[in-house]
Design an enzyme around this catalytic site. Structure first.
Site, mmCIF file in Angstrom:
data_model
loop_
_atom_site.group_PDB
_atom_site.id
_atom_site.type_symbol
_atom_site.label_atom_id
_atom_site.label_comp_id
_atom_site.label_asym_id
_atom_site.label_seq_id
_atom_site.Cartn_x
_atom_site.Cartn_y
_atom_site.Cartn_z
ATOM 1 N N GLY A 190 35.924 55.478 31.501
ATOM 2 C CA GLY A 190 36.814 54.285 30.648
ATOM 3 C C GLY A 190 36.492 54.628 29.281
ATOM 4 O O GLY A 190 35.522 54.981 28.791
ATOM 5 N N GLY A 201 38.367 53.087 26.472
ATOM 6 C CA GLY A 201 38.959 52.051 25.681
ATOM 7 C C GLY A 201 37.883 51.781 24.512
ATOM 8 O O GLY A 201 37.254 52.496 24.034
ATOM 9 N N LEU A 252 34.908 49.958 24.324
ATOM 10 C CA LEU A 252 33.680 50.425 24.811
ATOM 11 C C LEU A 252 33.247 51.911 24.689
ATOM 12 O O LEU A 252 32.394 52.459 24.141
ATOM 13 C CB LEU A 252 33.042 49.664 25.875
ATOM 14 C CG LEU A 252 32.894 47.864 25.649
ATOM 15 C CD1 LEU A 252 32.004 47.549 26.825
ATOM 16 C CD2 LEU A 252 31.938 47.703 24.284
ATOM 17 N N LYS A 285 30.025 41.980 34.278
ATOM 18 C CA LYS A 285 29.560 40.518 33.538
ATOM 19 C C LYS A 285 29.769 39.346 34.691
ATOM 20 O O LYS A 285 28.870 38.804 34.685
ATOM 21 C CB LYS A 285 30.772 40.049 32.545
ATOM 22 C CG LYS A 285 30.685 40.942 31.440
ATOM 23 C CD LYS A 285 31.066 40.228 30.252
ATOM 24 C CE LYS A 285 32.369 40.528 29.666
ATOM 25 N NZ LYS A 285 32.813 40.332 28.557
ATOM 26 N N THR A 342 38.070 43.408 28.173
ATOM 27 C CA THR A 342 37.077 42.464 27.762
ATOM 28 C C THR A 342 37.817 41.185 27.554
ATOM 29 O O THR A 342 37.295 40.276 28.029
ATOM 30 C CB THR A 342 36.240 42.956 26.467
ATOM 31 O OG1 THR A 342 35.740 44.177 26.536
ATOM 32 C CG2 THR A 342 35.587 41.891 26.151
ATOM 33 N N GLU A 348 39.183 39.758 30.810
ATOM 34 C CA GLU A 348 38.123 39.203 31.675
ATOM 35 C C GLU A 348 37.620 38.084 31.266
ATOM 36 O O GLU A 348 37.196 37.000 31.974
ATOM 37 C CB GLU A 348 36.977 40.359 31.746
ATOM 38 C CG GLU A 348 37.479 41.599 32.741
ATOM 39 C CD GLU A 348 36.362 42.687 33.007
ATOM 40 O OE1 GLU A 348 35.182 42.169 33.242
ATOM 41 O OE2 GLU A 348 36.760 43.755 32.888
ATOM 42 N N HIS A 404 37.988 33.391 32.629
ATOM 43 C CA HIS A 404 36.800 32.233 32.705
ATOM 44 C C HIS A 404 37.359 30.934 32.158
ATOM 45 O O HIS A 404 36.845 29.936 32.184
ATOM 46 C CB HIS A 404 35.771 32.628 31.849
ATOM 47 C CG HIS A 404 34.796 33.864 32.441
ATOM 48 N ND1 HIS A 404 33.892 33.462 33.342
ATOM 49 C CD2 HIS A 404 34.788 35.186 32.003
ATOM 50 C CE1 HIS A 404 33.231 34.809 33.733
ATOM 51 N NE2 HIS A 404 33.732 35.727 32.920
HETATM 52 P P1 NAD Z 1 39.485 48.623 27.683
HETATM 53 O O1 NAD Z 1 40.599 47.943 28.345
HETATM 54 O O2 NAD Z 1 39.317 48.731 26.171
HETATM 55 O O3 NAD Z 1 39.145 50.190 28.287
HETATM 56 C C1 NAD Z 1 39.327 50.285 29.576
HETATM 57 C C2 NAD Z 1 39.318 52.093 29.901
HETATM 58 O O4 NAD Z 1 39.350 52.120 31.184
HETATM 59 C C3 NAD Z 1 40.867 52.606 29.435
HETATM 60 O O5 NAD Z 1 40.295 53.836 28.900
HETATM 61 C C4 NAD Z 1 41.533 52.857 30.834
HETATM 62 O O6 NAD Z 1 42.343 54.018 30.579
HETATM 63 C C5 NAD Z 1 40.341 53.067 31.585
HETATM 64 N N1 NAD Z 1 40.671 52.756 33.013
HETATM 65 C C6 NAD Z 1 41.290 51.830 33.690
HETATM 66 N N2 NAD Z 1 41.481 51.950 34.787
HETATM 67 C C7 NAD Z 1 40.999 53.314 35.218
HETATM 68 C C8 NAD Z 1 40.900 53.890 36.087
HETATM 69 N N3 NAD Z 1 41.306 53.565 37.581
HETATM 70 N N4 NAD Z 1 40.467 55.238 36.074
HETATM 71 C C9 NAD Z 1 39.852 55.728 35.086
HETATM 72 N N5 NAD Z 1 39.880 55.038 33.997
HETATM 73 C C10 NAD Z 1 40.483 53.815 34.147
HETATM 74 O O7 NAD Z 1 37.909 48.059 28.225
HETATM 75 P P2 NAD Z 1 37.024 47.495 27.350
HETATM 76 O O8 NAD Z 1 37.340 46.052 26.527
HETATM 77 O O9 NAD Z 1 36.003 48.521 26.556
HETATM 78 O O10 NAD Z 1 35.744 46.821 28.257
HETATM 79 C C11 NAD Z 1 35.343 47.659 29.434
HETATM 80 C C12 NAD Z 1 34.225 47.007 30.393
HETATM 81 O O11 NAD Z 1 33.314 46.305 29.526
HETATM 82 C C13 NAD Z 1 35.065 45.416 30.791
HETATM 83 O O12 NAD Z 1 34.782 45.197 32.128
HETATM 84 C C14 NAD Z 1 34.294 44.491 30.216
HETATM 85 O O13 NAD Z 1 34.050 43.240 30.454
HETATM 86 C C15 NAD Z 1 32.854 45.056 29.780
HETATM 87 N N6 NAD Z 1 32.142 44.411 29.071
HETATM 88 C C16 NAD Z 1 30.999 44.128 28.927
HETATM 89 C C17 NAD Z 1 30.006 43.437 28.022
HETATM 90 C C18 NAD Z 1 28.598 42.860 28.137
HETATM 91 O O14 NAD Z 1 27.987 42.444 27.323
HETATM 92 N N7 NAD Z 1 27.949 43.117 29.592
HETATM 93 C C19 NAD Z 1 30.447 43.184 26.807
HETATM 94 C C20 NAD Z 1 31.923 43.629 26.517
HETATM 95 C C21 NAD Z 1 32.560 44.296 27.577
#
Ligand code: NAD
Length: 341
Positions: A23, A25, A27, A134, A201, A204, A208
């Site tokens: 991933g 994006g 994070l 999450k 993020t 998701e 909620h």
């Molecule tokens: P984002 O949408 O910015 O990026 C997602 C990335 O995943 C992209 O690069 C996309 O190309 C890639 N991707 C999507 N489907 C794919 C696949 N099938 N194969 C390979 N790569 C794939 O996401 P983000 O905003 O960085 O969030 C990532 C995760 O982190 C989310 O699930 C979010 O809920 C979680 N998160 C958790 C916390 C926490 O505190 N626990 C906080 C923030 C975000």
């Protein structure tokens, strides 16, 4: 003295860990920047939805960001990139000896992360995985894979972002003052300049909100997300979220899940936090006093800093467990993160 030199030898033979980021994006990209300043971890592989990039000698964060911005996928890197419709499977197969991965992937649909974990098992890969999952229901799917992961020789660290993650671990530490825990209340403030830097993020989080669920949020087009944020002035206010902090603290034997609550405010138009992120742990001491511990994050620490720092702390802690033959699933509430130098 003897113990100290043995520890040093062990440490030197373990590190640097070769790590991957799945991933790329919001994070994932922040994670690559964070790793640029670390000696104990070498970033060698990353995948996004359309491809992956691998270099056994290490990847350059600036270059990868540039490729992504210009062409939309890491796979377009002319020297190290590979376009693939199954980028995760091909990256795992072709990246060779990777010690651990940070799964910075969207969990859309809600079963996605568990399906990725199965791909690691099917590939026969061994090492340590860390997620920032999450939802409680998503973590239950990971926990259901505990035996498979143990048999496969994988150490899986789940719920290792900010919440769940850093704040859950803080609650676990805070609980030690009490004989009985009455309540754990997590309140987060997130400020980001543009929603589309963290699409998964935000989607998701929308899931909620009253009237939404994961399926509905997943199916929303970017235009629909923009229209919703227009209505709310860019602010998402979230209450009583289905967050795995509850399950993690219950599993750690600290408090029953119905006494854990998570909510917060996300401002998608301003990098400043709308409120200070904190966890309050209220309980009764062995002397019968009722009191509350509060752990508050600095307002200038971003979501990316709090999630990615914690995830790599658990990747390192998980690697130590892995090297000791401790495989299976562990949560952020039962293991301390290890600071990555
Ligand atoms: P984002 O949408 O910015 O990026 C997602 C990335 O995943 C992209 O690069 C996309 O190309 C890639 N991707 C999507 N489907 C794919 C696949 N099938 N194969 C390979 N790569 C794939 O996401 P983000 O905003 O960085 O969030 C990532 C995760 O982190 C989310 O699930 C979010 O809920 C979680 N998160 C958790 C916390 C926490 O505190 N626990 C906080 C923030 C975000």
């Amino acid at each position: 003295m003897q113990t100290q030199s043995a520890t040093t030898r062990t440490h030197q033979s373990y590190f640097p860990m070769r790590v991957g980021i799945l991933g790329f994006g919001g994070l994932g990209q922040a994670a690559s920047r964070l790793l640029s300043g670390k000696q104990e971890m070498q970033w060698v592989v990353a995948a996004d939805k359309s491809g992956y990039v691998f270099d056994a000698n290490g990847l350059d964060a600036d270059r990868c960001h540039q490729i992504c911005q210009q062409y939309g996928s890491l796979g377009y890197d002319p020297e190290r990139g590979h376009l693939s419709e199954n980028s995760i499977t091909t990256a795992i197969a072709n990246a060779g000896n990777v010690d651990g991965y940070f799964l910075a992937l969207p969990n859309l649909p809600n079963t996605f992360m568990a399906s990725v974990v199965r791909q690691f098992v099917e590939a026969g890969w061994q090492g340590v995985l860390v997620d920032a999952l999450k939802r409680t229901s998503a973590m239950e799917q990971i926990l259901a894979l505990t035996d498979e992961l143990r048999d496969a020789g994988i150490t899986y660290m789940t719920g290792c972002g900010a919440t769940p993650g850093l704040l859950t671990a803080a609650a676990s530490v805070a609980a030690q003052s009490f004989a009985e825990i009455h309540e754990v209340k997590i309140t987060f403030g997130v400020g980001i300049a543009n929603w589309d830097a963290y699409r998964a993020t935000i989607r998701e989080d929308i899931a909620h909100m009253p009237g939404y669920d994961v399926e509905k949020a997943h199916a929303m087009s970017d235009e629909e997300v923009v229209a919703l944020l227009e209505q709310t002035n860019g602010i998402l206010t979230l209450e009583n979220m289905e967050h795995a902090d509850d399950l993690m603290l219950e599993m750690a034997g600290i408090v029953s899940r119905d006494r854990v609550s998570v909510g917060g405010v996300v401002d998608t138009r301003n990098p400043q936090k709308p409120l200070s992120t904190n966890v309050k742990v209220t309980g009764r001491t062995f002397e019968g006093k009722i009191s509350t511990h509060t752990f508050t994050l600095g307002d200038d620490t971003s979501m990316a800093a709090n999630v990615c720092g914690t995830a790599f702390g658990y990747l390192k802690a998980g690697y130590k467990l892995y090297r000791q033959g401790m495989h299976g699933v562990f949560t952020a509430a039962e293991v301390m993160p290890a600071f990555v130098r």
